[in-house]
Motif scaffolding. Structure first.
Motif, PDB file in Angstrom:
ATOM      1  N   MET A  41      -3.689  -8.169   6.787  1.00  0.00           N
ATOM      2  CA  MET A  41      -2.830  -7.014   6.527  1.00  0.00           C
ATOM      3  C   MET A  41      -1.426  -7.292   7.076  1.00  0.00           C
ATOM      4  O   MET A  41      -1.248  -8.080   7.996  1.00  0.00           O
ATOM      5  N   ASN A  73       3.760  -0.982   4.494  1.00  0.00           N
ATOM      6  CA  ASN A  73       2.385  -1.382   4.796  1.00  0.00           C
ATOM      7  C   ASN A  73       1.831  -2.129   3.575  1.00  0.00           C
ATOM      8  O   ASN A  73       1.861  -1.620   2.449  1.00  0.00           O
ATOM      9  N   LYS A 131      -1.063  -5.369   2.018  1.00  0.00           N
ATOM     10  CA  LYS A 131      -2.372  -6.003   2.191  1.00  0.00           C
ATOM     11  C   LYS A 131      -2.429  -7.274   1.356  1.00  0.00           C
ATOM     12  O   LYS A 131      -1.944  -7.317   0.224  1.00  0.00           O
ATOM     13  N   LYS A 164       5.078   2.918   1.503  1.00  0.00           N
ATOM     14  CA  LYS A 164       6.352   2.793   2.219  1.00  0.00           C
ATOM     15  C   LYS A 164       6.658   4.139   2.851  1.00  0.00           C
ATOM     16  O   LYS A 164       6.726   5.156   2.160  1.00  0.00           O
ATOM     17  N   LYS A 171       0.828  -1.197   0.000  1.00  0.00           N
ATOM     18  CA  LYS A 171       0.000   0.000   0.000  1.00  0.00           C
ATOM     19  C   LYS A 171       0.868   1.255   0.000  1.00  0.00           C
ATOM     20  O   LYS A 171       0.633   2.184  -0.761  1.00  0.00           O
ATOM     21  N   VAL A 212       9.090   1.791   6.800  1.00  0.00           N
ATOM     22  CA  VAL A 212       7.915   1.035   7.182  1.00  0.00           C
ATOM     23  C   VAL A 212       7.122   0.685   5.920  1.00  0.00           C
ATOM     24  O   VAL A 212       6.729   1.568   5.151  1.00  0.00           O
ATOM     25  N   MET A 235       2.603  -5.503   8.049  1.00  0.00           N
ATOM     26  CA  MET A 235       3.470  -4.339   8.260  1.00  0.00           C
ATOM     27  C   MET A 235       4.889  -4.841   8.521  1.00  0.00           C
ATOM     28  O   MET A 235       5.089  -5.832   9.235  1.00  0.00           O
ATOM     29  N   SER A 236       5.869  -4.137   7.948  1.00  0.00           N
ATOM     30  CA  SER A 236       7.252  -4.587   8.091  1.00  0.00           C
ATOM     31  C   SER A 236       8.186  -3.399   8.230  1.00  0.00           C
ATOM     32  O   SER A 236       7.966  -2.351   7.609  1.00  0.00           O
TER      33      SER A 236
END
Length: 285
Positions: A186, A178, A180, A168, A166, A176, A188-189
């Motif tokens: 969902m 995000n 999906k 960065k 979605k 980060v 997050m990394s």
């Protein structure tokens, strides 16, 4: 000896006095001679008594006389001998004390060195262990995406193979990501912007009270997250981590809050107001 002579002289005095008295009446020519002999015996008696009373040194006196200075000399000699002996003894005790103190200091230093060496070895082992552990969580974001879509065949079958990024968000030393997968999954990394290595990854899932297929897909996705972060794990190892280690073994997940470490990777599972989460990161972070 002189006593014997004096005794004979005393006897002679009486004999010659008696003869002198007899010769005075009978033979006057011998009176004078006997009287002189009696006088001679008297003189000899006096002389014998004089010599006999003269104090003569006895053997005992000689011994005592010699012993006194000898004893004194012996004490002085003994004292002179004892003084260096005492000094030697004190010196020996002092030396022994110094040697003991030196030995104690050397032993303390040895123990301290051994302690430092043990601590350094322990630190080195921990560092090596941490490096090994870190190596179990060593992949880029692109590698993770590839693992996600290929390691578990059921992922494609269930339509869960595609990760859609979605956005960065760039931070000072972090990015980060995000993403999906579908409406109820969902991701997050945290990614290192310099190396593109993943530092932390979390999968969030919204279970359904009515759709059991959705809940099964969530379990499948959680298992795939574990596999994608460490492709070397076997299917049994992935199942043990998820089911036994993190508590997804058929019980209630309402109060889920579990933490589990395996081969240098830390797994955290929780229920946040109905939203199930599974995060993975290196154990030393």
């Amino acid at each position: 000896m002189w006593a014997f002579i004096g005794l004979l002289s005393l006897l002679g005095i009486f004999v010659f006095l008696v003869l002198a008295v007899v010769s005075f009446f009978k033979r006057r020519e011998k009176f004078k001679k006997n009287l002189m002999l009696a006088g001679g015996c008297f003189i000899l008696t006096i002389a014998a008594l004089s010599f006999d009373n003269t104090p003569a040194p006895t053997e005992t006196a000689e011994v005592d006389a010699d012993a006194v200075p000898a004893s004194k000399d012996s004490k002085e000699v003994t004292k002179e001998k004892e003084e260096p002996k005492n000094e030697e003894k004190e010196e020996a005790l002092k030396k022994e004390k110094q040697e003991k103190e030196k030995a104690a200091a050397e032993q303390a230093k040895k123990e301290e060195d051994e302690k430092l060496a043990a601590e350094q070895e322990k630190k080195l082992i921990e560092e090596e262990s941490n490096q090994e552990k870190a190596a179990q969580f060593n992949f880029t974001w692109d590698q993770f995406q590839s693992n996600w879509s290929t390691l578990v065949p059921e992922i494609k079958e269930m339509g869960l193979a595609t990760i859609t990024v979605k956005d960065k968000v760039d931070q000072v030393d972090n990015q980060v990501v995000n993403a999906k997968i579908n409406d109820y999954l969902m991701m997050m990394s945290d990614v290192d912007p310099a190396s593109d290595k993943v530092k932390y990854i979390m999968l969030m899932a919204e279970p359904s009270a009515n759709d059991q297929n959705q809940n099964l897909n969530i379990l499948l996705a959680f298992g795939n997250l574990i596999a994608s972060s460490n492709p070397d794990l076997t299917k049994d190892e992935r199942g043990n981590i998820l089911m036994d280690g993190l508590g997804f073994n058929g019980g209630s997940l309402e109060n889920l809050n579990e933490h589990y470490e395996y081969e240098g990777v830390k797994y955290d599972a929780s229920n946040m107001n109905g939203l199930l989460t599974l995060s993975i990161r290196p154990a030393n972070k």
